[in-house]
Design an enzyme around this catalytic site. Sequence first.
Site, PDB file in Angstrom:
ATOM      1  N   SER A  68       1.155  -3.972  -3.231  1.00 29.91           N
ATOM      2  CA  SER A  68       0.116  -3.319  -2.414  1.00 29.91           C
ATOM      3  C   SER A  68       0.697  -2.150  -1.629  1.00 29.91           C
ATOM      4  O   SER A  68       0.119  -1.059  -1.570  1.00 29.91           O
ATOM      5  CB  SER A  68      -0.483  -4.329  -1.431  1.00 29.91           C
ATOM      6  OG  SER A  68      -1.153  -5.349  -2.122  1.00 29.91           O
ATOM      7  N   GLY A 121      -6.208  -2.969 -11.015  1.00 29.35           N
ATOM      8  CA  GLY A 121      -7.416  -2.787 -10.214  1.00 29.35           C
ATOM      9  C   GLY A 121      -7.111  -2.072  -8.907  1.00 29.35           C
ATOM     10  O   GLY A 121      -7.878  -1.221  -8.453  1.00 29.35           O
ATOM     11  N   ARG A 168     -13.515  -5.264 -15.366  1.00 27.40           N
ATOM     12  CA  ARG A 168     -13.621  -5.606 -13.939  1.00 27.40           C
ATOM     13  C   ARG A 168     -14.691  -4.769 -13.225  1.00 27.40           C
ATOM     14  O   ARG A 168     -14.930  -3.622 -13.581  1.00 27.40           O
ATOM     15  CB  ARG A 168     -12.240  -5.469 -13.276  1.00 27.40           C
ATOM     16  CG  ARG A 168     -11.253  -6.433 -13.910  1.00 27.40           C
ATOM     17  CD  ARG A 168      -9.895  -6.360 -13.305  1.00 27.40           C
ATOM     18  NE  ARG A 168      -9.895  -6.813 -11.921  1.00 27.40           N
ATOM     19  CZ  ARG A 168      -8.820  -6.771 -11.144  1.00 27.40           C
ATOM     20  NH1 ARG A 168      -7.689  -6.275 -11.600  1.00 27.40           N
ATOM     21  NH2 ARG A 168      -8.891  -7.205  -9.914  1.00 27.40           N
ATOM     22  N   SER A 215     -12.496  -7.654   0.848  1.00 30.04           N
ATOM     23  CA  SER A 215     -11.631  -7.072  -0.187  1.00 30.04           C
ATOM     24  C   SER A 215     -10.888  -5.872   0.374  1.00 30.04           C
ATOM     25  O   SER A 215     -11.506  -4.900   0.821  1.00 30.04           O
ATOM     26  CB  SER A 215     -12.480  -6.630  -1.383  1.00 30.04           C
ATOM     27  OG  SER A 215     -11.781  -5.670  -2.141  1.00 30.04           O
ATOM     28  N   GLN A 256      -9.307  -3.855  -1.328  1.00 29.91           N
ATOM     29  CA  GLN A 256      -9.490  -2.709  -2.228  1.00 29.91           C
ATOM     30  C   GLN A 256     -10.738  -1.927  -1.841  1.00 29.91           C
ATOM     31  O   GLN A 256     -10.718  -0.694  -1.801  1.00 29.91           O
ATOM     32  CB  GLN A 256      -9.564  -3.190  -3.675  1.00 29.91           C
ATOM     33  CG  GLN A 256      -8.251  -3.806  -4.130  1.00 29.91           C
ATOM     34  CD  GLN A 256      -8.281  -4.269  -5.568  1.00 29.91           C
ATOM     35  OE1 GLN A 256      -9.278  -4.108  -6.257  1.00 29.91           O
ATOM     36  NE2 GLN A 256      -7.193  -4.852  -6.020  1.00 29.91           N
ATOM     37  N   ASP A 282      -4.086 -13.933  -4.303  1.00 29.30           N
ATOM     38  CA  ASP A 282      -3.361 -13.827  -5.570  1.00 29.30           C
ATOM     39  C   ASP A 282      -2.478 -15.051  -5.849  1.00 29.30           C
ATOM     40  O   ASP A 282      -1.786 -15.099  -6.865  1.00 29.30           O
ATOM     41  CB  ASP A 282      -2.480 -12.569  -5.567  1.00 29.30           C
ATOM     42  CG  ASP A 282      -3.335 -11.306  -5.586  1.00 29.30           C
ATOM     43  OD1 ASP A 282      -4.455 -11.352  -6.126  1.00 29.30           O
ATOM     44  OD2 ASP A 282      -2.881 -10.275  -5.055  1.00 29.30           O
ATOM     45  N   LYS A 342     -10.587 -11.141 -11.077  1.00 26.84           N
ATOM     46  CA  LYS A 342      -9.228 -10.593 -11.017  1.00 26.84           C
ATOM     47  C   LYS A 342      -8.806 -10.122 -12.413  1.00 26.84           C
ATOM     48  O   LYS A 342      -9.652  -9.874 -13.255  1.00 26.84           O
ATOM     49  CB  LYS A 342      -8.269 -11.643 -10.447  1.00 26.84           C
ATOM     50  CG  LYS A 342      -8.570 -11.997  -8.995  1.00 26.84           C
ATOM     51  CD  LYS A 342      -8.366 -10.808  -8.085  1.00 26.84           C
ATOM     52  CE  LYS A 342      -8.751 -11.114  -6.651  1.00 26.84           C
ATOM     53  NZ  LYS A 342      -8.700  -9.902  -5.815  1.00 26.84           N
ATOM     54  N   ARG A 372      -9.653 -16.026 -13.124  1.00 27.22           N
ATOM     55  CA  ARG A 372      -8.528 -16.910 -12.763  1.00 27.22           C
ATOM     56  C   ARG A 372      -8.964 -18.322 -12.421  1.00 27.22           C
ATOM     57  O   ARG A 372      -8.145 -19.241 -12.457  1.00 27.22           O
ATOM     58  CB  ARG A 372      -7.733 -16.312 -11.590  1.00 27.22           C
ATOM     59  CG  ARG A 372      -6.860 -15.172 -12.033  1.00 27.22           C
ATOM     60  CD  ARG A 372      -5.910 -14.733 -10.946  1.00 27.22           C
ATOM     61  NE  ARG A 372      -5.074 -13.647 -11.447  1.00 27.22           N
ATOM     62  CZ  ARG A 372      -4.478 -12.747 -10.694  1.00 27.22           C
ATOM     63  NH1 ARG A 372      -4.631 -12.789  -9.383  1.00 27.22           N
ATOM     64  NH2 ARG A 372      -3.734 -11.814 -11.229  1.00 27.22           N
ATOM     65  N   ARG A 398      -0.014 -13.043 -13.536  1.00 25.58           N
ATOM     66  CA  ARG A 398       0.186 -14.204 -12.670  1.00 25.58           C
ATOM     67  C   ARG A 398      -0.054 -15.531 -13.403  1.00 25.58           C
ATOM     68  O   ARG A 398       0.518 -16.553 -13.049  1.00 25.58           O
ATOM     69  CB  ARG A 398      -0.665 -14.094 -11.413  1.00 25.58           C
ATOM     70  CG  ARG A 398      -0.295 -12.872 -10.564  1.00 25.58           C
ATOM     71  CD  ARG A 398      -0.781 -12.988  -9.139  1.00 25.58           C
ATOM     72  NE  ARG A 398      -0.983 -11.685  -8.542  1.00 25.58           N
ATOM     73  CZ  ARG A 398      -0.018 -10.916  -8.042  1.00 25.58           C
ATOM     74  NH1 ARG A 398       1.236 -11.315  -8.053  1.00 25.58           N
ATOM     75  NH2 ARG A 398      -0.304  -9.742  -7.508  1.00 25.58           N
TER      76      ARG A 398
HETATM   77  C1  S3P Z   1      -5.011  -5.873  -3.260  1.00 28.66           C
HETATM   78  C2  S3P Z   1      -6.123  -6.552  -2.852  1.00 28.66           C
HETATM   79  C3  S3P Z   1      -6.585  -7.798  -3.480  1.00 28.66           C
HETATM   80  C4  S3P Z   1      -5.540  -8.399  -4.409  1.00 28.66           C
HETATM   81  C5  S3P Z   1      -4.847  -7.375  -5.238  1.00 28.66           C
HETATM   82  C6  S3P Z   1      -4.160  -6.354  -4.355  1.00 28.66           C
HETATM   83  C7  S3P Z   1      -4.652  -4.632  -2.557  1.00 28.66           C
HETATM   84  O1  S3P Z   1      -7.769  -7.519  -4.204  1.00 28.66           O
HETATM   85  O2  S3P Z   1      -6.120  -9.379  -5.247  1.00 28.66           O
HETATM   86  O3  S3P Z   1      -3.887  -7.968  -6.075  1.00 28.66           O
HETATM   87  O4  S3P Z   1      -3.502  -4.163  -2.695  1.00 28.66           O
HETATM   88  O5  S3P Z   1      -5.502  -4.082  -1.836  1.00 28.66           O
HETATM   89  P1  S3P Z   1      -9.198  -7.526  -3.472  1.00 28.66           P
HETATM   90  O6  S3P Z   1      -9.131  -6.607  -2.354  1.00 28.66           O
HETATM   91  O7  S3P Z   1     -10.216  -7.075  -4.488  1.00 28.66           O
HETATM   92  O8  S3P Z   1      -9.400  -8.963  -3.074  1.00 28.66           O
END
Ligand code: S3P
Length: 445
Positions: free
Chosen positions: A29, A101, A129, A175, A177, A328, A355, A359, A402
């Site tokens: 991240s 993603g 996704r 989230s 993200q 995760d 994911k 998962r 994973r």
């Molecule tokens: C991440 C946020 C998570 C996580 C991903 C990394 C990030 O996803 O599952 O592996 O770096 O912002 P979500 O924000 O969709 O939950």
Amino acid sequence: MSHSGTLSPLEARASSALGGDARVPGDKSISHRALILGALAVGETRITGLLEGEDVINTAKAMGALGARVARGDDGSWTVRGVGVAGFAEPAAPLDFGNSGTGCRLVMGAVAGCPITATFDGDASLRKRPMRRILDPLELMGARAIAAAEGGRLPLTLRGARDPLPIVYRSPVASAQIKSAVLLAGLSAPGVTTVIEPEASRDHTEIMLAHFGADIVSTPEGAHGRRIALTGQPELHGAPVVVPADPSSAAFPLVAALVVEGSDILLTDVMTNPLRTGLFTTLREMGAQIEESHGRRDTGEPMANLRVRASRLRGVEVPAERAPSMIDEYLVLAVAAAFAEGTTTMRGLTELRVKESDRLAATADMLRVNGVRVEISGDDLIVEGRGHVPGGGVVATHMDHRIAMSALVMGLAADAAVRIDDSRFIATSFPDFVPMMRRLGADIG
Ligand code: S3P
């Protein structure tokens, strides 16, 4: 990196005690964010400890295609010469995010705040996704998806906003993200962009934006949520970034050491941001011996060394509100739960369905083919731990790194070897996984 071609199966066998020290690679991240914010800053950003996995390398390439200068030095550090907020140039070709993603969604946010058009694509897993969850707020800010596959999926072409609007966005999902995409678009908007999340998700974007000079304030909202307010159009200044070891990668040797009898290992420099350490909390509740030492902080993120010793684990109930801090890690937690005595119930896992693979289904299948009793009830996963795992199964990895690593960890302590159909996707986040595990004493081959 499309991974077309033949599968690469791999097997993990019952191993004798694991021992020694290991530093797992840099946090994924933080690595993505360092490259993206470096590209949006003025001046040079020097990154040490960047994860050189396929996901992050794709983000580095995307930053180059958008006009930043990204280079790897002989000492393994990376430098990014940024273009400034809203300064991205239109890329000449589609941006390929492979399996990632995070890379794709965060860069969509950054592009949404620039007056350019870019096409986003990825591998078969990423193409499945959901992207609507990102497009919805970005379209409110003035960007447009001018072409997309069904349901707003990849490949998709995004036209960034000429005059982005600051918004107040109440995210339906916790989230990081979604939050980060809105904040990165909000960098180019005049005024304050606000994201409200129902539960606190990882806050690396907020921490790093502050480190690069943005004015960003985060306050509690409701029982578990947060309100994050970013003042737009800051001048971001390139800054040094030290990437700590990824707790989500550390999770694999850590659980392996807990379940392989007699093990005693030290994992160094592991990031201990509380929004990422739900797994450690849960494992401790299960009876895991995990000792933290040498706690410190760099670039705003806490880290520590973790000594992990083989432990007798018992089943626990994992509350839904803990999910964002270990989203995760459920796969490998399910492996630990299978070796525990008693039932482990993990609640509120709907996000696991979207994911790198579904998962929730994949975890249940991974355990079932290895003789573990498991049930999915609504959004909950229930694992019947019996103190040992029969093993002997072949696990379908579904292009998901994973699943591959979790299944191999299970094989290290199962009665019979565990095989995975394909190990290639491990390289997206943890290219050194197999050699590192072997150095600790794991029998993988
Ligand atoms: C991440 C946020 C998570 C996580 C991903 C990394 C990030 O996803 O599952 O592996 O770096 O912002 P979500 O924000 O969709 O939950």
